[in-house]
Enzyme design. Structure first.
Site, PDB file in Angstrom:
ATOM      1  N   ARG A 262      57.871  44.352 -29.551  1.00  0.00           N
ATOM      2  CA  ARG A 262      57.080  43.145 -29.255  1.00  0.00           C
ATOM      3  C   ARG A 262      57.715  41.860 -29.780  1.00  0.00           C
ATOM      4  NH1 ARG A 262      53.095  46.677 -30.872  1.00  0.00           N
ATOM      5  NH2 ARG A 262      51.894  47.564 -29.155  1.00  0.00           N
TER       6      ARG A 262
ATOM      7  N   LYS B  51      64.197  30.319 -22.141  1.00  0.00           N
ATOM      8  CA  LYS B  51      63.996  31.146 -20.941  1.00  0.00           C
ATOM      9  C   LYS B  51      64.933  32.338 -21.038  1.00  0.00           C
ATOM     10  CE  LYS B  51      62.248  28.262 -17.200  1.00  0.00           C
ATOM     11  NZ  LYS B  51      62.493  27.791 -15.829  1.00  0.00           N
TER      12      LYS B  51
ATOM     13  N   GLU C 101      75.690  21.881 -14.581  1.00  0.00           N
ATOM     14  CA  GLU C 101      74.376  21.708 -15.230  1.00  0.00           C
ATOM     15  C   GLU C 101      74.343  20.395 -16.023  1.00  0.00           C
ATOM     16  OE1 GLU C 101      72.048  23.839 -14.409  1.00  0.00           O
ATOM     17  OE2 GLU C 101      72.822  25.906 -14.395  1.00  0.00           O
TER      18      GLU C 101
ATOM     19  N   LYS D 222      67.781  18.589 -22.747  1.00  0.00           N
ATOM     20  CA  LYS D 222      67.030  19.834 -22.543  1.00  0.00           C
ATOM     21  C   LYS D 222      65.915  19.953 -23.586  1.00  0.00           C
ATOM     22  CE  LYS D 222      66.888  24.239 -20.786  1.00  0.00           C
ATOM     23  NZ  LYS D 222      67.648  25.414 -20.400  1.00  0.00           N
TER      24      LYS D 222
ATOM     25  N   GLU E  58      56.803  25.350 -18.471  1.00  0.00           N
ATOM     26  CA  GLU E  58      56.867  24.863 -17.092  1.00  0.00           C
ATOM     27  C   GLU E  58      55.486  24.798 -16.462  1.00  0.00           C
ATOM     28  OE1 GLU E  58      60.449  26.358 -15.201  1.00  0.00           O
ATOM     29  OE2 GLU E  58      59.586  25.922 -13.237  1.00  0.00           O
TER      30      GLU E  58
ATOM     31  N   ARG F 272      59.246  20.455 -16.898  1.00  0.00           N
ATOM     32  CA  ARG F 272      60.379  21.383 -17.019  1.00  0.00           C
ATOM     33  C   ARG F 272      60.934  21.771 -15.653  1.00  0.00           C
ATOM     34  NH1 ARG F 272      61.575  26.204 -21.374  1.00  0.00           N
ATOM     35  NH2 ARG F 272      63.623  26.629 -20.534  1.00  0.00           N
TER      36      ARG F 272
ATOM     37  N   ASN G 283      65.069  22.393 -12.528  1.00  0.00           N
ATOM     38  CA  ASN G 283      65.437  23.250 -11.397  1.00  0.00           C
ATOM     39  C   ASN G 283      66.094  22.457 -10.268  1.00  0.00           C
ATOM     40  OD1 ASN G 283      64.309  25.372 -12.767  1.00  0.00           O
ATOM     41  ND2 ASN G 283      62.316  25.162 -11.778  1.00  0.00           N
TER      42      ASN G 283
ATOM     43  N   HIS H 270      68.398  24.042  -7.760  1.00  0.00           N
ATOM     44  CA  HIS H 270      68.366  25.483  -7.983  1.00  0.00           C
ATOM     45  C   HIS H 270      67.692  26.287  -6.882  1.00  0.00           C
ATOM     46  CE1 HIS H 270      70.039  24.635 -11.879  1.00  0.00           C
ATOM     47  NE2 HIS H 270      70.008  25.908 -12.223  1.00  0.00           N
TER      48      HIS H 270
ATOM     49  N   HIS I 131      70.029  29.008  -5.756  1.00  0.00           N
ATOM     50  CA  HIS I 131      69.790  30.450  -5.918  1.00  0.00           C
ATOM     51  C   HIS I 131      69.943  31.174  -4.587  1.00  0.00           C
ATOM     52  CE1 HIS I 131      67.377  30.086  -9.936  1.00  0.00           C
ATOM     53  NE2 HIS I 131      68.676  30.173 -10.130  1.00  0.00           N
TER      54      HIS I 131
ATOM     55  N   HIS J 281      77.232  30.781 -11.157  1.00  0.00           N
ATOM     56  CA  HIS J 281      75.921  30.121 -11.075  1.00  0.00           C
ATOM     57  C   HIS J 281      76.095  28.606 -10.915  1.00  0.00           C
ATOM     58  CE1 HIS J 281      71.746  29.218 -11.862  1.00  0.00           C
ATOM     59  NE2 HIS J 281      72.120  28.388 -12.827  1.00  0.00           N
TER      60      HIS J 281
HETATM   61  N1  LIG Z   1      68.006  30.777 -19.475  1.00  0.00           N
HETATM   62  C1  LIG Z   1      68.283  29.639 -18.912  1.00  0.00           C
HETATM   63  O1  LIG Z   1      67.613  28.626 -19.149  1.00  0.00           O
HETATM   64  C2  LIG Z   1      69.467  29.553 -17.993  1.00  0.00           C
HETATM   65  C3  LIG Z   1      69.950  28.299 -17.621  1.00  0.00           C
HETATM   66  C4  LIG Z   1      71.105  28.252 -16.837  1.00  0.00           C
HETATM   67  C5  LIG Z   1      71.734  29.420 -16.447  1.00  0.00           C
HETATM   68  N2  LIG Z   1      71.209  30.616 -16.821  1.00  0.00           N
HETATM   69  C6  LIG Z   1      71.873  31.882 -16.431  1.00  0.00           C
HETATM   70  O2  LIG Z   1      73.153  31.931 -17.025  1.00  0.00           O
HETATM   71  C7  LIG Z   1      73.978  32.797 -16.251  1.00  0.00           C
HETATM   72  C8  LIG Z   1      75.326  32.149 -16.067  1.00  0.00           C
HETATM   73  O3  LIG Z   1      75.899  31.942 -17.325  1.00  0.00           O
HETATM   74  P1  LIG Z   1      77.467  31.784 -17.504  1.00  0.00           P
HETATM   75  O4  LIG Z   1      77.982  30.842 -16.493  1.00  0.00           O
HETATM   76  O5  LIG Z   1      77.693  31.525 -18.935  1.00  0.00           O
HETATM   77  O6  LIG Z   1      78.023  33.212 -17.049  1.00  0.00           O
HETATM   78  P2  LIG Z   1      78.567  34.484 -17.842  1.00  0.00           P
HETATM   79  O7  LIG Z   1      77.768  34.789 -19.017  1.00  0.00           O
HETATM   80  O8  LIG Z   1      78.726  35.529 -16.797  1.00  0.00           O
HETATM   81  O9  LIG Z   1      80.024  34.014 -18.315  1.00  0.00           O
HETATM   82  C9  LIG Z   1      81.019  33.722 -17.368  1.00  0.00           C
HETATM   83  C10 LIG Z   1      82.292  34.558 -17.624  1.00  0.00           C
HETATM   84  O10 LIG Z   1      82.977  34.046 -18.759  1.00  0.00           O
HETATM   85  C11 LIG Z   1      83.248  35.100 -19.696  1.00  0.00           C
HETATM   86  N3  LIG Z   1      83.250  34.437 -21.004  1.00  0.00           N
HETATM   87  C12 LIG Z   1      82.176  34.005 -21.700  1.00  0.00           C
HETATM   88  N4  LIG Z   1      82.563  33.283 -22.765  1.00  0.00           N
HETATM   89  C13 LIG Z   1      83.923  33.281 -22.746  1.00  0.00           C
HETATM   90  C14 LIG Z   1      84.904  32.690 -23.589  1.00  0.00           C
HETATM   91  N5  LIG Z   1      84.575  31.890 -24.624  1.00  0.00           N
HETATM   92  N6  LIG Z   1      86.202  32.898 -23.309  1.00  0.00           N
HETATM   93  C15 LIG Z   1      86.549  33.660 -22.216  1.00  0.00           C
HETATM   94  N7  LIG Z   1      85.671  34.216 -21.373  1.00  0.00           N
HETATM   95  C16 LIG Z   1      84.364  34.026 -21.647  1.00  0.00           C
HETATM   96  C17 LIG Z   1      82.163  36.094 -19.455  1.00  0.00           C
HETATM   97  O11 LIG Z   1      82.527  37.380 -19.888  1.00  0.00           O
HETATM   98  C18 LIG Z   1      82.024  36.018 -17.939  1.00  0.00           C
HETATM   99  O12 LIG Z   1      83.018  36.787 -17.322  1.00  0.00           O
HETATM  100  C19 LIG Z   1      73.247  33.041 -14.951  1.00  0.00           C
HETATM  101  O13 LIG Z   1      72.712  34.330 -14.958  1.00  0.00           O
HETATM  102  C20 LIG Z   1      72.141  32.023 -14.968  1.00  0.00           C
HETATM  103  O14 LIG Z   1      70.994  32.437 -14.261  1.00  0.00           O
HETATM  104  C21 LIG Z   1      70.102  30.693 -17.584  1.00  0.00           C
HETATM  105 ZN   LIG Z   2      71.142  26.746 -13.767  1.00  0.00          ZN
END
Ligand SMILES: NC(=O)c1ccc[n+]([C@@H]2O[C@H](COP(=O)([O-])OP(=O)(O)OC[C@H]3O[C@@H](n4cnc5c(N)ncnc54)[C@H](O)[C@@H]3O)[C@@H](O)[C@H]2O)c1
Ligand SMILES: [Zn+2]
Length: 370
Positions: free
Chosen positions: A126, A148, A190, A232, A242, A247, A251, A254, A258, A273
């Site tokens: 939990r 999130k 972003e 943010k 949201e 908030r 998006n 997005h 998406h 992304h």
């Molecule tokens: N929770 C939220 O508010 C929120 C907001 C925006 C995006 N997201 C989510 O985030 C995700 C995308 O995140 P992302 O772009 O970081 O993708 P990711 O986590 O897949 O990282 C991208 C790539 O970079 C590699 N990597 C990470 N750090 C590295 C480093 N320092 N050196 C070398 N390689 C590295 C990873 O292994 C991966 O292959 C999506 O799923 C999206 O929906 C969430």
């Molecule tokens: Zn995003």
């Protein structure tokens, strides 16, 4: 690279107040920081198989220095890891590591690791204490802050999740040095989004200092990450879950983004992304123009900044437009029957509209999906 001074931003979410530390070599102080919050010995660190070989050992070493006994859990890199199956495997790892109620779980990686680990931390027993150590620009400027967490479902992205705030966020700006150019640029999408919805001066900052940003100038990057976190944090402080529409502004780009993400993945050419969000923002700008809410010249300026960064503002999806429309309509059902979109009114000002006409979306898809 010269050292960047530490910057600290406080996030005042309704459910929790917490600091975001932004610094060069920030990971060196992970153990020390965690000790300020918890008294247990055990701790779990979740990473992926790209980040683990680069940063797990130094992170574990600082934890040991602070008298923790860390356990490392590694998931495959990539969006596919944001699944319930992977959450279930993580629970097995947490059980085997005897991670009890008070034992913290640290996410060390990009947005995928952060979203997945955060959800596991929110639901294991939990809710166990959770720390974000983002290593991508995307995670630094967006996903690690705001609480999130979640995973994907066959019916759509981020369909399963929880709002769950971390104890703190530790952003080590040096980790960006090993990030691919493609992932770095995806993260900038972003950052442009935050500027467009909230901060005209920050938009100018991108336009004026783009060369410094693209060459990872430490001072420019420190400022860029700090401003993103501040924006943010301000939004999350007003509307953590949201509910007021505030908030939802985050998006911007997005809904269509998406849809593009799903359609590109189906075509076997998975886009980052941030890349999908860039094309989605170009589409949202077009909708803003055809609905009479944004000047064409301003929309062109936003699109041109994205293009200067090297982000896609069009996607090779001409034949998938109908499918994209279906995906967007499914989003509408999830939103309770109303088609709602964040549209830009100026650089620095956006609003959530619910008077959306399908013709505006079609016009945007014609322009962006070519
Ligand atoms: N929770 C939220 O508010 C929120 C907001 C925006 C995006 N997201 C989510 O985030 C995700 C995308 O995140 P992302 O772009 O970081 O993708 P990711 O986590 O897949 O990282 C991208 C790539 O970079 C590699 N990597 C990470 N750090 C590295 C480093 N320092 N050196 C070398 N390689 C590295 C990873 O292994 C991966 O292959 C999506 O799923 C999206 O929906 C969430
Ligand atoms: Zn995003």
């Amino acid at each position: 690279m010269s050292a960047v001074p530490e910057r600290v931003v406080q996030v005042g979410a309704a459910s929790r107040q917490y600091p975001v530390y932004i610094a060069s070599h920030a990971l060196d102080r992970l153990g020390e920081r965690l000790r300020e919050h918890v008294s247990t010995n055990r701790v779990a660190v979740v990473t992926d198989d790209n980040v683990g070989p680069l940063y797990a050992e130094p992170a574990l070493a600082t934890l040991r220095d602070a008298r923790f006994e860390p356990r490392l859990l590694t998931v495959p890199a990539g969006e596919e890891s944001k699944s319930l199956a992977r959450v279930s495997a993580l629970y097995d790892g947490l059980a085997a590591a005897r991670i009890g109620r008070d034992v913290p779980v640290i996410a060390l990686g990009g947005g995928v690791v952060g979203d997945l680990t955060g959800f596991a931390a929110a639901t294991w027993q939990r809710g166990v204490p959770f720390v974000q150590c983002p290593t991508t620009l995307e995670a630094d400027v967006d996903s690690s802050v705001g609480g999130k967490t979640g995973v994907n479902h066959a019916s759509g992205k981020n369909m399963i999740g929880a709002f769950y705030q971390p104890l703190f966020v530790l952003i080590d700006t040096d980790t960006l040095r090993t990030l691919s150019g493609r992932d770095f640029k995806a993260g900038l999408a972003e950052s442009v989004k935050h500027a467009v919805i909230r901060d005209p001066e920050f938009f100018l900052f991108h336009e004026h200092f783009l060369n410094l940003i693209l060459t990872h100038d430490p001072e420019a990057m420190g400022q860029l990450i700090e401003r993103n976190v501040q924006i943010k944090a301000a939004v999350v402080a007003q509307d953590e879950r949201e509910t007021t529409g505030m908030r939802a502004l985050l998006n911007f780009g997005h809904t269509i983004g998406h849809a593009i993400e799903a359609a590109m993945a189906k075509q076997g050419d998975s886009w980052r992304h941030g890349e999908c969000v860039a094309a989605g923002m170009a589409a949202a700008c077009e909708m803003s123009v055809v609905s009479g809410r944004l000047d064409r010249a301003i929309a062109d300026r936003i699109v041109s900044l994205l293009e200067r960064i090297g982000l896609p503002t069009q996607a090779p999806l001409a034949r998938a437009r109908t499918e994209l429309m279906q995906y967007i309509n499914a989003d509408k059902k999830a939103a309770g029957g109303n088609l709602r979109f964040v549209l830009a009114e100026a650089i620095g000002r956006a609003r959530l509209y619910d008077d959306i006409q399908p013709a505006w979306i079609e016009a945007a898809l014609r322009r962006v999906c070519v």
